[in-house]
Design a protein around this motif. Sequence first.
Motif, PDB file in Angstrom:
ATOM      1  N   GLU A  37       0.827  -1.217   0.000  1.00 20.90           N
ATOM      2  CA  GLU A  37       0.000   0.000   0.000  1.00 20.90           C
ATOM      3  C   GLU A  37       0.860   1.265   0.000  1.00 20.90           C
ATOM      4  N   GLU A  38       1.988   1.231   0.682  1.00 18.03           N
ATOM      5  CA  GLU A  38       2.898   2.384   0.684  1.00 18.03           C
ATOM      6  C   GLU A  38       3.424   2.657  -0.723  1.00 18.03           C
ATOM      7  N   ILE A  39       3.820   1.619  -1.418  1.00 23.16           N
ATOM      8  CA  ILE A  39       4.337   1.776  -2.782  1.00 23.16           C
ATOM      9  C   ILE A  39       3.240   2.301  -3.701  1.00 23.16           C
ATOM     10  N   LYS A  40       2.061   1.715  -3.595  1.00 22.12           N
ATOM     11  CA  LYS A  40       0.951   2.144  -4.446  1.00 22.12           C
ATOM     12  C   LYS A  40       0.587   3.596  -4.187  1.00 22.12           C
ATOM     13  N   ALA A  41       0.636   4.027  -2.937  1.00 22.73           N
ATOM     14  CA  ALA A  41       0.280   5.407  -2.590  1.00 22.73           C
ATOM     15  C   ALA A  41       1.251   6.402  -3.202  1.00 22.73           C
ATOM     16  N   ILE A  42       2.538   6.078  -3.180  1.00 13.50           N
ATOM     17  CA  ILE A  42       3.558   6.968  -3.759  1.00 13.50           C
ATOM     18  C   ILE A  42       3.297   7.181  -5.243  1.00 13.50           C
ATOM     19  N   PHE A  43       3.105   6.091  -5.974  1.00 19.27           N
ATOM     20  CA  PHE A  43       2.973   6.208  -7.428  1.00 19.27           C
ATOM     21  C   PHE A  43       1.593   6.681  -7.848  1.00 19.27           C
ATOM     22  N   SER A  44       0.590   6.407  -7.026  1.00 13.62           N
ATOM     23  CA  SER A  44      -0.743   6.917  -7.315  1.00 13.62           C
ATOM     24  C   SER A  44      -0.757   8.440  -7.302  1.00 13.62           C
ATOM     25  N   LYS A  45      -0.006   9.036  -6.381  1.00 15.42           N
ATOM     26  CA  LYS A  45       0.086  10.487  -6.299  1.00 15.42           C
ATOM     27  C   LYS A  45       0.701  11.083  -7.568  1.00 15.42           C
ATOM     28  N   MET A  46       1.462  10.244  -8.285  1.00 11.15           N
ATOM     29  CA  MET A  46       2.115  10.698  -9.514  1.00 11.15           C
ATOM     30  C   MET A  46       1.388  10.191 -10.762  1.00 11.15           C
ATOM     31  N   ASN A  47       0.165   9.683 -10.561  1.00  8.90           N
ATOM     32  CA  ASN A  47      -0.677   9.194 -11.662  1.00  8.90           C
ATOM     33  C   ASN A  47      -0.021   8.068 -12.448  1.00  8.90           C
ATOM     34  N   ILE A  48       0.672   7.185 -11.744  1.00  8.48           N
ATOM     35  CA  ILE A  48       1.298   6.023 -12.359  1.00  8.48           C
ATOM     36  C   ILE A  48       0.556   4.779 -11.875  1.00  8.48           C
ATOM     37  N   SER A  49       0.070   3.991 -12.816  1.00  7.22           N
ATOM     38  CA  SER A  49      -0.689   2.795 -12.471  1.00  7.22           C
ATOM     39  C   SER A  49       0.235   1.722 -11.905  1.00  7.22           C
ATOM     40  N   VAL A  50      -0.224   1.061 -10.835  1.00  8.49           N
ATOM     41  CA  VAL A  50       0.532  -0.014 -10.199  1.00  8.49           C
ATOM     42  C   VAL A  50      -0.354  -1.244 -10.120  1.00  8.49           C
ATOM     43  N   TYR A  51       0.171  -2.364 -10.601  1.00  7.43           N
ATOM     44  CA  TYR A  51      -0.551  -3.636 -10.552  1.00  7.43           C
ATOM     45  C   TYR A  51       0.237  -4.605  -9.678  1.00  7.43           C
ATOM     46  N   VAL A  52      -0.463  -5.285  -8.789  1.00 11.08           N
ATOM     47  CA  VAL A  52       0.176  -6.190  -7.829  1.00 11.08           C
ATOM     48  C   VAL A  52      -0.198  -7.623  -8.196  1.00 11.08           C
ATOM     49  N   THR A  53       0.829  -8.465  -8.352  1.00  8.47           N
ATOM     50  CA  THR A  53       0.571  -9.825  -8.815  1.00  8.47           C
ATOM     51  C   THR A  53       1.333 -10.862  -7.989  1.00  8.47           C
ATOM     52  N   SER A  54       0.849 -12.070  -8.104  1.00  2.83           N
ATOM     53  CA  SER A  54       1.561 -13.228  -7.565  1.00  2.83           C
ATOM     54  C   SER A  54       1.282 -14.404  -8.494  1.00  2.83           C
ATOM     55  N   SER A  55       2.318 -14.895  -9.152  1.00  2.00           N
ATOM     56  CA  SER A  55       2.147 -16.038 -10.045  1.00  2.00           C
ATOM     57  C   SER A  55       1.837 -17.303  -9.269  1.00  2.00           C
ATOM     58  N   LYS A  56       2.173 -17.298  -7.980  1.00  2.00           N
ATOM     59  CA  LYS A  56       1.950 -18.486  -7.142  1.00  2.00           C
ATOM     60  C   LYS A  56       0.474 -18.751  -6.932  1.00  2.00           C
ATOM     61  N   ASP A  57      -0.310 -17.678  -6.675  1.00  2.00           N
ATOM     62  CA  ASP A  57      -1.745 -17.877  -6.434  1.00  2.00           C
ATOM     63  C   ASP A  57      -2.623 -17.103  -7.428  1.00  2.00           C
ATOM     64  N   ASN A  58      -1.988 -16.627  -8.537  1.00  2.00           N
ATOM     65  CA  ASN A  58      -2.707 -15.930  -9.620  1.00  2.00           C
ATOM     66  C   ASN A  58      -3.317 -14.599  -9.185  1.00  2.00           C
ATOM     67  N   GLN A  59      -2.831 -14.023  -8.102  1.00  2.00           N
ATOM     68  CA  GLN A  59      -3.328 -12.722  -7.652  1.00  2.00           C
ATOM     69  C   GLN A  59      -3.076 -11.655  -8.717  1.00  2.00           C
ATOM     70  N   GLY A  60      -4.095 -10.876  -9.033  1.00  2.00           N
ATOM     71  CA  GLY A  60      -3.963  -9.736  -9.934  1.00  2.00           C
ATOM     72  C   GLY A  60      -3.852 -10.074 -11.404  1.00  2.00           C
ATOM     73  N   LEU A  61      -3.946 -11.339 -11.778  1.00  2.00           N
ATOM     74  CA  LEU A  61      -3.722 -11.721 -13.174  1.00  2.00           C
ATOM     75  C   LEU A  61      -4.808 -11.197 -14.109  1.00  2.00           C
ATOM     76  N   ASP A  62      -6.052 -11.172 -13.654  1.00  2.00           N
ATOM     77  CA  ASP A  62      -7.132 -10.675 -14.514  1.00  2.00           C
ATOM     78  C   ASP A  62      -6.911  -9.218 -14.885  1.00  2.00           C
ATOM     79  N   ASP A  63      -6.453  -8.416 -13.930  1.00  2.00           N
ATOM     80  CA  ASP A  63      -6.179  -7.003 -14.217  1.00  2.00           C
ATOM     81  C   ASP A  63      -5.052  -6.864 -15.229  1.00  2.00           C
ATOM     82  N   ILE A  64      -4.016  -7.693 -15.088  1.00  2.00           N
ATOM     83  CA  ILE A  64      -2.887  -7.640 -16.013  1.00  2.00           C
ATOM     84  C   ILE A  64      -3.325  -8.054 -17.417  1.00  2.00           C
ATOM     85  N   LYS A  65      -4.088  -9.124 -17.517  1.00  2.00           N
ATOM     86  CA  LYS A  65      -4.509  -9.630 -18.826  1.00  2.00           C
ATOM     87  C   LYS A  65      -5.286  -8.589 -19.621  1.00  2.00           C
TER      88      LYS A  65
END
Length: 280
Positions: A118-146
């Motif tokens: 959340e700290e990382i996302k907050a920094i880049f969100s303030k700069m209008n940079i999209s951040v996607y969080v993923t984990s290949s181990k449990d497929n977290q965030g894969l739908d957003d990436i696709k």
Amino acid sequence: MEGIIVSIKYGVYVVNVDGVLYITSPRGLLKFKDKLYVGDKVLLDDSSFLILGVFDRHSLLKRPPISNIDQALLIFSLKEPEFSYYLAFKYLTYANFNGLKASLVLTKADKSNEKEIEEIKAIFSKMNISVYVTSSKDNQGLDDIKSLFKDKISVLIGQSGVGKSSLLNAIDETYEREIGEYSLALGRGKHKTKEVILLPYQNGYIADTPGFSSLELEMNKLEVAQHFPAFEKDALECFYSNCLHISEKNCKIKDKVAKGEIPQIAYENYLKLLEEVERY
């Protein structure tokens, strides 16, 4: 016939023409006139299938060597190796300088904690940079990436060992990209992807690329000042057209840093990048 170069290895060119792959090479003097890149749209001879010419490019990266990219996904692991704000801002500056829309993809979320993410996302969100969080181990965030890849040519850029190939295999298991390891002793990843290759996906392509051990910015200080993320528009409002945002008066960037509108950590890493480049 018109096609796109999807792979170049040891002087062998693979060109995709409407789903058919041709193994070919440039004809005659074209070999010496201009270097060809993965991503180049080319004209093939109908009978010999040799490459006759290359069409105009709308983008070009020298590292990794690839052309006609629509967007860059900058891949950083949260752990092994540890996430680096400095490298993230460096890669974003590199993408901006080359005119590429860029987003950050954080891998190995299963090895991190929610507070850090959340700290990382907050920094880049303030700069209008999209951040996607993923984990290949449990497929977290894969739908957003696709959803990012449809109808686009996208390039994955990152250090060795951050999980580019693992992410690709999670997106489409038929890719079967060879996965590198992260060396705890050396503190860096081991190269597995050796070449740039375009992989078809959702009416576009995803470019897998060799991991960086280092990235040199072939830019001068003013170019860094103008292309550092979140600086581009505001830099035009500085009193001096060649403002480096250090000690100049009426500097719009320093004013926004003082007001907290640009994160202090971003500005600190900007100063580090200025120290790294030698030319004014």
